[in-house]
Design an enzyme around this catalytic site. Structure first.
Site, short mmCIF file in Angstrom:
data_model
loop_
_atom_site.label_atom_id
_atom_site.label_comp_id
_atom_site.label_asym_id
_atom_site.label_seq_id
_atom_site.Cartn_x
_atom_site.Cartn_y
_atom_site.Cartn_z
N HIS A 1 0.83 -1.20 0.00
CA HIS A 1 0.00 0.00 0.00
C HIS A 1 0.87 1.26 0.00
CE1 HIS A 1 -3.24 -2.74 1.19
NE2 HIS A 1 -4.06 -1.81 0.76
N LYS B 1 -0.37 4.87 4.60
CA LYS B 1 -1.23 3.92 5.32
C LYS B 1 -0.70 3.71 6.74
CE LYS B 1 -3.63 -0.47 4.95
NZ LYS B 1 -4.90 0.14 5.40
P1 NAD Z 1 -7.46 9.46 5.69
O1 NAD Z 1 -6.58 9.64 6.87
O2 NAD Z 1 -7.11 10.12 4.38
O3 NAD Z 1 -8.96 9.92 6.07
C1 NAD Z 1 -9.59 9.72 7.29
C2 NAD Z 1 -10.43 10.99 7.58
O4 NAD Z 1 -11.29 10.72 8.69
C3 NAD Z 1 -9.57 12.20 7.95
O5 NAD Z 1 -9.95 13.31 7.13
C4 NAD Z 1 -9.90 12.44 9.41
O6 NAD Z 1 -9.83 13.79 9.80
C5 NAD Z 1 -11.33 11.91 9.47
N1 NAD Z 1 -11.78 11.57 10.83
C6 NAD Z 1 -11.16 10.79 11.75
N2 NAD Z 1 -11.88 10.76 12.89
C7 NAD Z 1 -12.97 11.53 12.68
C8 NAD Z 1 -14.07 11.91 13.49
N3 NAD Z 1 -14.19 11.49 14.75
N4 NAD Z 1 -15.02 12.71 12.95
C9 NAD Z 1 -14.94 13.12 11.67
N5 NAD Z 1 -13.89 12.82 10.87
C10 NAD Z 1 -12.92 12.03 11.36
O7 NAD Z 1 -7.59 7.88 5.49
P2 NAD Z 1 -8.12 7.07 4.20
O8 NAD Z 1 -6.97 6.68 3.32
O9 NAD Z 1 -9.30 7.78 3.60
O10 NAD Z 1 -8.60 5.72 4.92
C11 NAD Z 1 -9.56 5.74 5.97
C12 NAD Z 1 -9.83 4.32 6.43
O11 NAD Z 1 -10.45 3.56 5.38
C13 NAD Z 1 -8.56 3.52 6.81
O12 NAD Z 1 -8.88 2.68 7.91
C14 NAD Z 1 -8.30 2.69 5.55
O13 NAD Z 1 -7.55 1.54 5.79
C15 NAD Z 1 -9.71 2.36 5.15
N6 NAD Z 1 -9.92 1.95 3.74
C16 NAD Z 1 -10.82 0.95 3.55
C17 NAD Z 1 -11.14 0.53 2.26
C18 NAD Z 1 -12.20 -0.51 2.08
O14 NAD Z 1 -12.55 -0.84 0.93
N7 NAD Z 1 -12.77 -1.02 3.16
C19 NAD Z 1 -10.52 1.14 1.16
C20 NAD Z 1 -9.60 2.18 1.40
C21 NAD Z 1 -9.31 2.59 2.71
#
Ligand code: NAD
Length: 268
Positions: free
Chosen positions: A154, A158
């Site tokens: 990744h 990450k």
């Molecule tokens: P990122 O850090 O870019 O985004 C996360 C966002 O959530 C940030 O903007 C942060 O400020 C916000 N946030 C955190 N706590 C919060 C709260 N209490 N209230 C409001 N906003 C809040 O991360 P990302 O790359 O977008 O990934 C996010 C998650 O999704 C990770 O756990 C990642 O592994 C997962 N993910 C899952 C899949 C899937 O298909 N299931 C695919 C991609 C990423």
């Protein structure tokens, strides 16, 4: 369907806003970020690279949930647990893409799922969910003289390892072998490890650049090797999967569901 995106400014959050915009029958009803985030008050459409949509990013989740039918959540494990309680209170479908959840987080999601539908998957793509089914079958077919190793790569930002998808594939392999992944999992190897223990499932996590998500499950036998792999080229496919899950979860009875339920892959 009126949908809230929490974590709206994140890599996935912006993709989710776009996916809702592109899906007929879906509308963004609110976009939520953490209190103190610099994007609070900004137009959510503009944040996602779209024309202005008239919805400003807010840091107040509950009023947003009460007005919606579903919430799309790709944030952090602790935030997801709080959002699950709020979604249960508002009785709306909660789509959880967040990875890195520990047993204590999962227990809280199970409690919230008594009041509302939660659809959780470490990977929302069709390809990976199909792959999990194939891995389960292959693991059930081959004996423990075939070693199972899962390699993932990744992007450099990450924060958790192994990836949620790698864990999901490991769980599929463990299920195929009728064992518990917690007993079979080997996630770290460093130094003098000794020979590989038969029946274990090994993980290797690579990090770098802008890789969206590569996964390979290797079945290594004596003198031959079977490899099943998936390459995600664009994270919009996870966002589209999440919107699909929300539409499937609309008005569904409370419970904890998976993407395999949404995609009808249970027979695999
Ligand atoms: P990122 O850090 O870019 O985004 C996360 C966002 O959530 C940030 O903007 C942060 O400020 C916000 N946030 C955190 N706590 C919060 C709260 N209490 N209230 C409001 N906003 C809040 O991360 P990302 O790359 O977008 O990934 C996010 C998650 O999704 C990770 O756990 C990642 O592994 C997962 N993910 C899952 C899949 C899937 O298909 N299931 C695919 C991609 C990423």
């Amino acid at each position: 369907m009126r949908l809230v995106v929490v974590g709206a400014a994140g890599r996935m959050g912006r993709m989710l806003i776009k996916a809702i915009h592109e899906t007929p029958g879906c509308v963004l009803s609110a976009a939520v970020e953490r209190p103190g985030s610099g994007v609070v008050g900004q137009d959510a459409g503009v944040l996602a690279g779209l024309p202005a949509c008239g919805i400003d990013v807010t840091d107040e989740a509950l009023p947003a949930f009460v007005e919606a039918e579903g919430v799309l959540d790709f944030t952090t494990p602790d935030s997801t647990v709080s959002f699950a309680a709020l979604a249960a209170q508002a009785r709306i479908a909660h789509i959880v893409g967040t990875t890195g959840l520990e047993p204590q987080h999962l227990a809280k999601l199970e409690a919230a799922a008594r009041h509302a539908a939660i659809i959780r998957s470490g990977n929302m793509s069709l390809g990976v969910n199909l792959l999990a089914g194939l891995v389960r079958k292959v693991a059930a077919t081959l004996g423990t003289d075939w070693d199972i190793e899962i390699v993932e790569m990744h992007h450099r930002m990450k924060v958790d390892a192994p990836s949620g998808t790698a864990v999901m594939l490991g769980e599929a392999a463990a299920e195929g072998r009728a064992v518990d992944l917690a007993d079979a999992r080997v996630a770290v190897r460093d130094g003098h490890t000794g020979a590989r223990q038969p029946g274990t499932v090994g993980f290797a996590a690579l990090r770098g650049g802008t890789v969206v998500g590569d996964h390979k499950v290797i079945f290594a036998g004596t003198g031959e090797r079977l490899e099943l792999s998936h390459i995600a080229e664009d994270r919009s496919l996870f966002a589209q999967g999440a919107v699909k899950a929300a539409l499937w979860g609309r008005g569904r009875k409370p419970g904890l569901y998976s993407m395999a339920d949404v995609l009808g892959l249970d027979s695999l």
